[in-house]
Design a protein around this motif. Structure first.
Motif, mmCIF file in Angstrom:
data_model
loop_
_atom_site.group_PDB
_atom_site.id
_atom_site.type_symbol
_atom_site.label_atom_id
_atom_site.label_comp_id
_atom_site.label_asym_id
_atom_site.label_seq_id
_atom_site.Cartn_x
_atom_site.Cartn_y
_atom_site.Cartn_z
ATOM 1 N N UNK A 166 28.312 39.448 39.283
ATOM 2 C CA UNK A 166 28.479 38.520 38.160
ATOM 3 C C UNK A 166 29.779 37.738 38.352
ATOM 4 N N UNK A 167 29.986 36.763 37.476
ATOM 5 C CA UNK A 167 31.160 35.904 37.615
ATOM 6 C C UNK A 167 32.457 36.591 37.252
ATOM 7 N N UNK A 168 32.390 37.632 36.427
ATOM 8 C CA UNK A 168 33.607 38.352 36.042
ATOM 9 C C UNK A 168 34.112 39.187 37.230
ATOM 10 N N UNK A 169 33.213 39.951 37.839
ATOM 11 C CA UNK A 169 33.629 40.743 39.004
ATOM 12 C C UNK A 169 33.998 39.835 40.180
ATOM 13 N N UNK A 170 33.371 38.658 40.242
ATOM 14 C CA UNK A 170 33.750 37.699 41.293
ATOM 15 C C UNK A 170 35.246 37.386 41.187
ATOM 16 N N UNK A 171 35.726 37.189 39.946
ATOM 17 C CA UNK A 171 37.148 36.880 39.746
ATOM 18 C C UNK A 171 38.035 38.048 40.163
ATOM 19 N N UNK A 172 37.693 39.261 39.712
ATOM 20 C CA UNK A 172 38.523 40.435 40.041
ATOM 21 C C UNK A 172 38.556 40.657 41.555
ATOM 22 N N UNK A 224 36.357 36.202 29.902
ATOM 23 C CA UNK A 224 36.290 36.869 31.213
ATOM 24 C C UNK A 224 37.301 36.323 32.208
ATOM 25 N N UNK A 225 37.709 35.047 32.058
ATOM 26 C CA UNK A 225 38.686 34.481 33.008
ATOM 27 C C UNK A 225 39.956 35.322 33.019
ATOM 28 N N UNK A 226 40.367 35.813 31.854
ATOM 29 C CA UNK A 226 41.575 36.641 31.757
ATOM 30 C C UNK A 226 41.262 38.129 31.900
ATOM 31 N N UNK A 227 40.114 38.532 31.373
ATOM 32 C CA UNK A 227 39.718 39.953 31.429
ATOM 33 C C UNK A 227 39.670 40.467 32.859
ATOM 34 N N UNK A 228 39.381 39.557 33.798
ATOM 35 C CA UNK A 228 39.233 39.953 35.204
ATOM 36 C C UNK A 228 40.561 40.306 35.858
ATOM 37 N N UNK A 234 42.214 27.982 47.113
ATOM 38 C CA UNK A 234 42.234 29.027 48.143
ATOM 39 C C UNK A 234 40.898 29.785 48.133
ATOM 40 N N UNK A 235 40.375 29.982 46.946
ATOM 41 C CA UNK A 235 39.069 30.636 46.787
ATOM 42 C C UNK A 235 38.506 30.174 45.449
ATOM 43 N N UNK A 236 37.234 30.442 45.229
ATOM 44 C CA UNK A 236 36.596 30.025 43.971
ATOM 45 C C UNK A 236 35.536 31.040 43.598
ATOM 46 N N UNK A 237 35.217 31.055 42.303
ATOM 47 C CA UNK A 237 34.175 31.982 41.851
ATOM 48 C C UNK A 237 33.143 31.232 41.018
ATOM 49 N N UNK A 238 31.922 31.726 41.100
ATOM 50 C CA UNK A 238 30.807 31.160 40.325
ATOM 51 C C UNK A 238 30.138 32.272 39.530
ATOM 52 N N UNK A 282 30.726 48.528 43.305
ATOM 53 C CA UNK A 282 29.333 48.293 43.649
ATOM 54 C C UNK A 282 28.984 46.987 42.964
ATOM 55 N N UNK A 283 29.132 45.864 43.665
ATOM 56 C CA UNK A 283 29.007 44.549 43.026
ATOM 57 C C UNK A 283 28.310 43.589 43.977
ATOM 58 N N UNK A 284 26.983 43.593 43.910
ATOM 59 C CA UNK A 284 26.225 42.729 44.810
ATOM 60 C C UNK A 284 25.303 41.802 44.031
#
Ligand code: PLP
Length: 361
Positions: free
Chosen positions: A59-65, A88-92, A173-177, A225-227
């Protein structure tokens, strides 16, 4: 005539047969986790964005973390993040061991600026999360010119185009979706992805998404475990070739609002310099927002205030948000309202919305 806040099913109707075929292909394949669909989608989305690598996650939240950790963020570090964003932007950030430092926005674009970020920088700042809120594009190059790496939170910005023609996903540098179903590129469940052109960040993200192991035999660090599922990847592959067309529909709907005179009644969202946002949400501002809300409700027009309580004022953020003063964030939180937006929103529907807004006086 009622107008819904968004319409996720009509744009997918022409793809119905292809979507069913994609689902059947995965069911028949017997490969459901980290198989050929995810690999192909990672390559296709990376190519679309202009990034060298993509790593599908849950998901996008784990993508950020995961992206933050892959960028080297950890205990003792600070990460600058806007408060006017989805929570979620901050929660991560805290799960990395780092702490969020909230910054303000430009209330006319709803995005951070180099100035608002600069005000939050300290010697401990390790990264900045620049949220491309509502599909508008944060000024990533100007922020990186301050000497800090940017992680783009592009959850809401698939299909947007920057002033130089580049895409979110390849600006920092990196990005999340996020592929949450209502997003511009939406799955039929949860899904997320990290893009980067940095080989080391990509490799570490790949390791972190699989329990901190790159060979599934040795476990080098605590991971997740985040796929992204094969099924979701196959569904997203059907939609990706149509993303630009759908984004154009969102841009067209934005122009309809401008041409229909909505700007005479409320403040319209302003695209950041040179950006062509694929408006994920079309968010206007009105000092008398309660009157606007009730006029739209009376006319059956969908509307929603997404972020009335900014993130730094949320209970879970009290440790990092207490005493922080962000006047533009508070103003945006108080006055914003999302009104109908989708790739298929017609001029007739827009006229209905504008007529209802006119009734708010
Ligand atoms: C700006 C922003 N960041 C992060 C996320 C988190 O994505 P997800 O819901 O896939 O975890 C979302 C969407 O939900 C979002 O809108």
């Amino acid at each position: 005539m009622a107008v819904p806040l968004f319409d996720t099913s009509s744009p997918l109707a022409p793809l119905h047969d292809q979507l069913h075929a994609a689902v059947a292909r995965v069911l028949d394949s017997g490969s459901y986790i980290l198989g050929p669909e995810v690999s192909a989608f990672e390559q296709e989305l990376a190519a679309y964005c202009g990034a060298a690598h993509a790593v599908g996650v849950a998901n996008g939240t784990e993508a950020l973390t995961i992206a933050l950790r892959a960028m080297g963020v950890g205990p003792g570090d600070e990460v600058v993040v806007p408060s006017f964003t989805f929570y979620a932007s901050a929660e991560a950030i805290p799960p990395t061991g780092a702490v969020p430092v909230f910054c303000d926005i430009d209330p006319s674009t709803y995005c951070v600026t180099a100035e608002t970020v600069r005000a939050a920088l300290t010697p401990r700042t390790k990264a900045v999360i620049a949220v491309h809120l509502f599909g508008n594009l944060a000024p990533v190059a100007e922020i990186e010119a301050l000497g800090v790496p940017v992680l783009e939170d592009a959850a809401q910005a698939a299909g947007s185009i920057a002033s130089d023609g580049r895409r979110p996903g390849a600006l920092g540098k990196a990005a999340t979706f996020s592929f949450f179903p209502s997003k511009n590129l939406g799955a039929f469940g949860d899904g997320g992805l990290i893009t980067t052109s940095d080989e080391q960040i990509a490799e570490r993200a790949r390791t972190l998404r699989f329990h901190g192991s790159h060979d599934k035999v040795t476990y080098e660090e605590i991971g997740y475990n985040s796929r992204l599922d094969e099924l979701q990847a196959a569904i997203l592959r059907v939609q990706l070739p149509h993303l630009d067309e759908m984004a154009d529909g969102r841009r067209r709907a934005g122009r309809h609002y401008e041409q229909a005179g909505l700007g005479e009644l409320v403040r319209l969202p302003r695209a950041t310099a040179g950006a062509e946002p694929a408006w994920h949400l079309y968010v206007v501002a009105d000092p008398a927002v309660e009157e606007l809300e009730s006029a739209l409700a009376n006319a059956g027009i969908g509307h929603k205030a997404y972020y009335r309580t900014p993130v730094h004022r949320q209970v879970a953020m009290r440790e990092w948000g207490a005493g922080v003063e962000l006047p533009a964030t508070d103003e945006a939180a108080r006055t914003h309202l999302a009104i109908p937006m989708s790739p298929v929103l017609t001029r007739k529907q827009v006229d209905e919305v504008v007529a209802a807004a006119r009734d708010a006086g």
